[in-house]
Scaffold this active site. Structure first.
Site, PDB file in Angstrom:
ATOM      1  N   SER A 138       1.718   1.805  -4.915  1.00  0.00           N
ATOM      2  CA  SER A 138       0.966   2.706  -4.032  1.00  0.00           C
ATOM      3  C   SER A 138       1.669   2.758  -2.680  1.00  0.00           C
ATOM      4  O   SER A 138       2.454   1.854  -2.354  1.00  0.00           O
ATOM      5  CB  SER A 138      -0.450   2.150  -3.830  1.00  0.00           C
ATOM      6  OG  SER A 138      -1.163   2.896  -2.891  1.00  0.00           O
ATOM      7  N   TYR A 151      -6.565  -5.074  -1.868  1.00  0.00           N
ATOM      8  CA  TYR A 151      -5.945  -4.010  -2.678  1.00  0.00           C
ATOM      9  C   TYR A 151      -4.462  -3.882  -2.332  1.00  0.00           C
ATOM     10  O   TYR A 151      -3.610  -3.853  -3.236  1.00  0.00           O
ATOM     11  CB  TYR A 151      -6.677  -2.683  -2.451  1.00  0.00           C
ATOM     12  CG  TYR A 151      -6.063  -1.530  -3.232  1.00  0.00           C
ATOM     13  CD1 TYR A 151      -6.182  -1.464  -4.614  1.00  0.00           C
ATOM     14  CD2 TYR A 151      -5.357  -0.510  -2.579  1.00  0.00           C
ATOM     15  CE1 TYR A 151      -5.618  -0.414  -5.338  1.00  0.00           C
ATOM     16  CE2 TYR A 151      -4.793   0.547  -3.293  1.00  0.00           C
ATOM     17  CZ  TYR A 151      -4.924   0.586  -4.671  1.00  0.00           C
ATOM     18  OH  TYR A 151      -4.366   1.624  -5.383  1.00  0.00           O
TER      19      TYR A 151
END
Ligand code: NDP
Length: 245
Positions: A138, A151
């Site tokens: 990401s 995360y």
């Protein structure tokens, strides 16, 4: 294009779009995720494509199920050219709200799921001295934001694991890629339960005013990396919406 691949997190979003992209071009794809009904629907939808789609219900947090998935994929198609480790969860939250269960889940799915995927298929690829492992990291695997401590940590880890493995495999013909999307319109934010985090993301970060990418935009990046000639290893791809900072 005669590729055989399997995709985790294929029941929605980026995984689903990637499966569609590859089957349309003639690849054989094993679809994996937990929601079997969604996998079945997708298989039916893809049945008119140039390639073939089959599915296997799999929880990436189970090493056993990931091993069985790799065996299933090899049995179905004779060999595996590509693993796309894409399953992921993003229950963003502030650390002060101590959502320990959600931290556990992110570590289990976003890191251990990737490792189990690698463990299940790497021996097969080493034996053939050929193959390609891609993992969805990401933009959050490159920069940290409030609510994303855990995360982002998992996405940094996924990217670093791919990079480290790529260096170890440099003498082989096995390729490794991290795909790092920016904001993509998918079901990913459905797992956020921290209301403070939701308000922060909408008002503080301004997510509501950004135009997200579509899953198909990321699928295109995966397709590009996989379809380079064998001597070209695309290690990192970052794909942001043009208006994302
Ligand atoms: P979705 O929520 O649409 O897809 C997530 C997928 O992961 C689903 O298919 C889900 O299937 C699967 N999954 C979750 N937990 C498990 C599990 N335990 N075992 C097997 N499969 C599991 O979101 P995206 O398509 O956006 O997410 C795909 C990847 O992209 C993730 O790794 C995410 O972190 C990453 N990403 C997404 C971005 C975005 O803005 N959307 C940005 C950057 C990265 P099921 O529930 O059926 O098991």
């Amino acid at each position: 294009m005669a590729k055989q691949l399997y995709i985790t997190g294929a029941s929605s979003g980026i995984g689903e779009a990637t499966a569609e992209r590859f089957v349309k071009e003639g690849a054989n794809v094993v679809l994996a995720a937990r929601r079997e009904d969604r996998l079945k629907d997708l298989q039916e939808k893809l049945s008119g494509g140039n390639g073939k789609a089959v599915y296997k219900k799999t929880d990436v947090t189970s090493e056993k199920e990931m091993k069985e998935l790799a065996e299933f994929a090899i049995n179905e198609f004779g060999q595996i050219d590509v693993l796309f480790n894409n399953a992921g969860l993003m229950p963003l939250s502030f650390m002060k709200n101590t959502k320990v269960d959600e931290w556990d889940k992110m570590v289990d799915v976003n890191i251990k799921g990737v490792l189990y995927g690698v463990a299940a298929v790497l021996p097969h690829m080493i034996e053939r001295n050929e193959g390609h492992i891609l993992t969805t990291s990401s933009v959050a695997g490159h920069e940290v934001m409030p609510t994303g401590a855990v995360y982002c940590g998992t996405k940094f880890a996924a990217r670093v694991i791919m990079e480290g493995m790529g260096k170890e495999l440099a003498e082989s013909n096995i390729r490794t890629t991290s795909i790092s999307p920016g904001i993509v319109q998918t079901e990913l934010t459905d797992t956020i339960t921290d209301e403070d985090a939701m308000s922060f993301l909408k008002d503080g970060v301004g997510l509501g005013s950004m135009t997200p990418l579509a899953s198909e935009d990321i699928a295109e990046g995966v397709f590009y990396a996989v379809n380079q000639p064998p001597h070209v290893d695309v290690n990192e791809i970052i794909i942001r919406p043009t208006n994302q900072g």
